[in-house]
Design a protein around this motif. Structure first.
Motif, PDB file in Angstrom:
ATOM      1  N   LEU A  12      48.573  33.684  50.564  1.00  0.00           N
ATOM      2  CA  LEU A  12      48.028  34.196  49.305  1.00  0.00           C
ATOM      3  C   LEU A  12      48.102  33.147  48.204  1.00  0.00           C
ATOM      4  N   HIS A  13      47.050  33.086  47.417  1.00  0.00           N
ATOM      5  CA  HIS A  13      46.934  32.150  46.288  1.00  0.00           C
ATOM      6  C   HIS A  13      45.891  32.713  45.342  1.00  0.00           C
ATOM      7  N   ASP A  14      45.891  32.244  44.104  1.00  0.00           N
ATOM      8  CA  ASP A  14      44.864  32.690  43.162  1.00  0.00           C
ATOM      9  C   ASP A  14      43.494  32.325  43.713  1.00  0.00           C
ATOM     10  N   TYR A  16      42.290  34.141  46.211  1.00  0.00           N
ATOM     11  CA  TYR A  16      42.283  34.732  47.550  1.00  0.00           C
ATOM     12  C   TYR A  16      41.493  36.035  47.518  1.00  0.00           C
ATOM     13  N   ARG A  17      40.680  36.228  48.554  1.00  0.00           N
ATOM     14  CA  ARG A  17      39.898  37.454  48.694  1.00  0.00           C
ATOM     15  C   ARG A  17      39.597  37.636  50.172  1.00  0.00           C
ATOM     16  N   GLN A  31      43.880  38.248  45.119  1.00  0.00           N
ATOM     17  CA  GLN A  31      44.922  37.718  44.234  1.00  0.00           C
ATOM     18  C   GLN A  31      44.244  36.891  43.164  1.00  0.00           C
ATOM     19  N   GLU A  32      44.511  37.226  41.911  1.00  0.00           N
ATOM     20  CA  GLU A  32      44.011  36.503  40.740  1.00  0.00           C
ATOM     21  C   GLU A  32      45.113  36.447  39.700  1.00  0.00           C
ATOM     22  N   GLY A  34      48.028  35.360  39.704  1.00  0.00           N
ATOM     23  CA  GLY A  34      49.327  35.748  40.212  1.00  0.00           C
ATOM     24  C   GLY A  34      49.480  37.228  40.529  1.00  0.00           C
ATOM     25  N   GLN A  35      48.457  38.016  40.280  1.00  0.00           N
ATOM     26  CA  GLN A  35      48.496  39.461  40.542  1.00  0.00           C
ATOM     27  C   GLN A  35      47.721  39.780  41.816  1.00  0.00           C
ATOM     28  N   ARG A  36      48.245  40.724  42.581  1.00  0.00           N
ATOM     29  CA  ARG A  36      47.595  41.122  43.833  1.00  0.00           C
ATOM     30  C   ARG A  36      47.104  42.555  43.717  1.00  0.00           C
ATOM     31  N   TYR A  37      45.909  42.780  44.269  1.00  0.00           N
ATOM     32  CA  TYR A  37      45.290  44.091  44.207  1.00  0.00           C
ATOM     33  C   TYR A  37      44.738  44.444  45.586  1.00  0.00           C
TER      34      TYR A  37
END
Length: 104
Positions: A12-14, A16-17, A31-32, A34-37
């Motif tokens: 995971l990294h900014d 990431y999709r 992940q954008e 530092g937040q994951r959704y």
């Protein structure tokens, strides 16, 4: 409910999709900043996939009809707050993996 691992944390990294399929439902892990959704990969407006949308802060914009959803506020629709928002799921961390609790 059972834990279903989706991704290793090291991947995971900014920016990431990734789309995952679980019990016939497409889930989108993002992940954008530092937040994951984790959300259903379907726009509630017309049912189009959201993985092609663009992120701006905590907002995900559908590529098909420009509907925007605030992922930090339970996926609510920005333009039409009374309309259904995108379906969000709680992320679960287990060791070096992130996933979701899902009914068997």
């Amino acid at each position: 409910m059972a834990f279903h691992a989706l991704e290793k944390l090291v991947h995971l990294h900014d920016g990431y999709r990734q789309v995952f399929r679980l019990a016939g439902i497409q889930l989108l892990l993002i992940q954008e900043s530092g937040q994951r959704y984790l959300l259903r990969n379907m726009c509630p407006h017309k049912g189009f996939p959201l993985h092609t949308g663009t992120m701006s802060g905590t907002r995900l914009r559908c590529a098909y009809h420009a509907m925007e959803f605030d992922l930090a506020r339970d996926g609510c629709c920005i333009q039409h707050p009374a309309q259904p928002g995108v379906t969000m799921y709680d992320l679960v961390y287990d060791g070096n993996a992130v996933g979701v609790e899902w009914p068997d």
